[in-house]
Motif scaffolding. Structure first.
Motif, short mmCIF file in Angstrom:
data_model
loop_
_atom_site.label_atom_id
_atom_site.label_comp_id
_atom_site.label_asym_id
_atom_site.label_seq_id
_atom_site.Cartn_x
_atom_site.Cartn_y
_atom_site.Cartn_z
N LEU A 252 21.53 58.39 50.48
CA LEU A 252 22.07 59.72 50.68
C LEU A 252 22.63 60.13 49.32
O LEU A 252 23.48 59.42 48.77
CB LEU A 252 23.18 59.73 51.73
N ALA A 253 22.12 61.22 48.77
CA ALA A 253 22.58 61.68 47.45
C ALA A 253 23.26 63.03 47.61
O ALA A 253 22.62 64.02 47.95
CB ALA A 253 21.41 61.79 46.49
N LEU A 254 24.58 63.05 47.40
CA LEU A 254 25.33 64.29 47.37
C LEU A 254 25.22 64.83 45.96
O LEU A 254 25.51 64.13 45.00
CB LEU A 254 26.78 64.04 47.77
N VAL A 255 24.77 66.07 45.84
CA VAL A 255 24.43 66.66 44.54
C VAL A 255 25.45 67.74 44.18
O VAL A 255 25.54 68.76 44.87
CB VAL A 255 23.02 67.28 44.58
N GLY A 256 26.21 67.52 43.12
CA GLY A 256 27.16 68.51 42.63
C GLY A 256 26.70 69.06 41.30
O GLY A 256 26.32 68.30 40.40
N LEU A 257 26.69 70.37 41.19
CA LEU A 257 26.27 71.03 39.95
C LEU A 257 27.46 71.76 39.35
O LEU A 257 28.20 72.44 40.05
CB LEU A 257 25.11 71.97 40.24
N SER A 258 27.60 71.63 38.05
CA SER A 258 28.74 72.19 37.32
C SER A 258 28.42 73.58 36.78
O SER A 258 27.26 73.90 36.51
CB SER A 258 29.08 71.25 36.16
N ARG A 259 29.46 74.36 36.56
CA ARG A 259 29.25 75.66 35.91
C ARG A 259 28.73 75.50 34.49
O ARG A 259 28.17 76.43 33.92
CB ARG A 259 30.53 76.48 35.95
N GLU A 260 28.87 74.30 33.92
CA GLU A 260 28.34 74.00 32.60
C GLU A 260 26.84 73.70 32.64
O GLU A 260 26.19 73.67 31.60
CB GLU A 260 29.07 72.80 31.99
N ASP A 261 26.30 73.44 33.82
CA ASP A 261 24.88 73.13 33.97
C ASP A 261 24.09 74.43 34.00
O ASP A 261 24.12 75.16 34.99
CB ASP A 261 24.63 72.34 35.26
N ASN B 46 22.37 80.38 40.05
CA ASN B 46 22.21 79.25 39.12
C ASN B 46 22.25 77.93 39.89
O ASN B 46 21.40 77.07 39.68
CB ASN B 46 23.29 79.28 38.04
N ALA B 47 23.24 77.77 40.76
CA ALA B 47 23.36 76.55 41.54
C ALA B 47 22.14 76.35 42.44
O ALA B 47 21.57 75.25 42.51
CB ALA B 47 24.63 76.58 42.38
N LEU B 48 21.70 77.42 43.10
CA LEU B 48 20.54 77.33 43.99
C LEU B 48 19.28 76.94 43.21
O LEU B 48 18.53 76.06 43.63
CB LEU B 48 20.33 78.66 44.71
N GLN B 49 19.06 77.57 42.07
CA GLN B 49 17.85 77.27 41.28
C GLN B 49 17.85 75.84 40.78
O GLN B 49 16.82 75.16 40.82
CB GLN B 49 17.72 78.26 40.12
#
Length: 154
Positions: free
Chosen positions: A28-37, A106-109
């Motif tokens: 199970l991979a919980l994926v967090g994306l930063s505003r810096e990404d 951005n997060a969705l893409q």
């Protein structure tokens, strides 16, 4: 980007009473994306390293019950779940701030690209939650084995 990996016996995601993703043994991979990404992250060395680590860390047992096999070697599945709260800022007060998490399109893409890239690397073995939805995530943590990968470390 942060990937919170949990080795599982099984895991599932339910949205509005409907199971949208379900796996047996795997991650199970919980994926967090930063505003810096930014949109240029996919294809970078960091992106490739993070995805490679997720699929190739030797955290599954071999025939001698030693942690010598990767998810790919073991033949396990992966359930990817977007999780903006991995970027919670809890330094002030009691209410977390989520200003460090990637926002909107951005997060969705980035999440959709991650799912697509992982599907290409692990064909037929990838399930996912529903981006932006209120999800009920169930799992049986196996071990337990839980690992946090943070792109800032790579």
């Amino acid at each position: 980007m942060r990937l919170h990996l949990q080795r599982v016996r099984n895991a599932s995601v339910v949205v509005d009473g409907e199971t949208v993703g379900e796996i047996g043994e795997g991650l199970l991979a919980l994926v967090g994306l930063s505003r810096e990404d930014g949109p240029d992250l996919p294809g970078t060395r960091t992106w490739k390293t993070m995805l490679g680590k997720m699929l190739d860390l030797r955290i599954f047992p071999d025939e001698a019950d030693k942690l010598n096999l990767s998810l790919r070697d073991y033949g396990g599945e992966i359930l990817l779940v977007s999780q903006f709260t991995l970027y919670a800022d809890c330094r002030k007060g009691r209410r977390p701030s989520f200003h460090l998490a990637a926002q909107g399109d951005n997060a969705l893409q980035l999440y959709e690209r991650l799912v697509s890239d992982v599907r290409g690397m692990l064909p037929g073995k990838v399930q996912e939650g529903r981006f932006g939805a209120m999800m009920d995530v169930s799992l049986t943590n196996w071990g337990p084995v839980t690992i946090l990968l943070d792109s800032e470390e790579f």
